[in-house]
Design a protein around this motif. Structure first.
Motif, short mmCIF file in Angstrom:
data_model
loop_
_atom_site.label_atom_id
_atom_site.label_comp_id
_atom_site.label_asym_id
_atom_site.label_seq_id
_atom_site.Cartn_x
_atom_site.Cartn_y
_atom_site.Cartn_z
N HIS A 128 86.92 -4.01 75.43
CA HIS A 128 86.62 -2.77 74.71
C HIS A 128 85.70 -3.12 73.54
O HIS A 128 86.16 -3.53 72.46
N THR A 175 80.69 1.30 81.52
CA THR A 175 82.14 1.29 81.65
C THR A 175 82.56 1.40 83.12
O THR A 175 82.08 2.28 83.84
N GLY A 227 85.41 -2.10 79.55
CA GLY A 227 86.09 -0.87 79.18
C GLY A 227 87.33 -0.55 79.98
O GLY A 227 88.15 0.26 79.56
#
Length: 264
Positions: A58, A69, A102
């Motif tokens: 992240h 992502t 992500g």
């Protein structure tokens, strides 16, 4: 007589790391590498069903260029390859680490071997039925000779085909592409060009569309002390920043050669 030397015993294998120690080591390595890249990230761990360790990255300051992502990219794949190379050393139990941008990555799918085809079952065949002899044919008179047709005149040779057009270049020159200006991308490109010129460092922007490469090349025109050009073909094409006066990288920015250096 000279004294004989006894061969030294091979080093004993390192003890296996506990799950907590392995996670701590992975977190330490990833934190150091991402810090040197300039993209710090919060790490999320999960044990995968195939025995590997899944890690979600992240990023705190936005995604690096070319990273999206939930999708694979050259940046994340290269980081995963480097991390596993540093973890899998001789005498250490191997456990793979999978990285995702992500999101937590999916475990590897192992292909199962196809089941062997069943052997054909022999089928008893009936004996062949004897065929009756063919009926006798009446004698037929030979056909009358037919005059051969006149040979047509020889056709003129066809004209040689026109040469094929030259093959198009694999990659068009980005400087000739007309694109709309992106203010944020232009500012970031100029800052990177000035950084390459002042520090003497080589930088490259990969996994970009041709339109974005064209915006970067047009944005850095006129920045002194650095040359910027497009190199490579296809998916490997990138924008390279080459300083006029390269400088060696300080030792404190180099990756350590031994894991003991991370304890300092």
């Amino acid at each position: 007589m000279s004294a004989t030397q006894t061969p030294s015993a091979p080093p004993a294998p390192s003890p296996a790391l506990s799950p907590g120690e392995f996670r701590a080591r992975v977190e330490r390595l990833l934190t150091d590498i991402l810090g040197l890249m300039g993209y710090p990230a919060r790490l999320e761990f999960q044990d995968a069903s195939d025995g590997s360790l899944a890690v979600a990255l992240h990023f705190e300051a936005g995604m690096p260029s070319g990273v999206e992502t939930g999708r694979r990219s050259q940046v994340v794949d290269s980081l995963q390859f480097l991390l596993n190379k540093m973890l899998h050393r001789p005498g250490v139990e191997r456990r793979w680490v999978l990285l995702g941008a992500g999101v937590l990555p999916e475990p590897r799918n192992r292909k199962e071997a196809p089941a062997p085809a069943p052997a054909p079952v022999p089928v008893a065949s009936a004996p062949p039925t004897p065929r009756p002899p063919p009926p006798a044919r009446a004698a037929v008179a030979p056909p009358a000779p037919v005059a051969a047709p006149a040979r047509p005149a020889k056709a003129a040779p066809a004209a040689p085909a026109a040469p094929a057009p030259a093959k198009r270049a694999m990659e068009a020159d980005e400087r000739t592409v007309e694109v709309a200006e992106d203010a944020a991308l232009a500012l970031a490109a100029r800052q990177l060009a000035e950084k390459a010129s002042s520090l003497g460092r080589f930088y490259a922007l990969a996994a970009m569309k041709m339109e974005d490469r064209a915006r970067v090349l047009k944005a850095v025109q006129g920045v002194p002390g650095v040359g910027v050009s497009g190199e490579g073909e296809g998916r490997c094409r990138r924008v390279v920043f080459t300083p006029d006066k390269p400088a060696p990288l300080p030792k404190r920015f180099l990756l350590p050669d031994d894991e003991d250096d991370f304890e300092d």
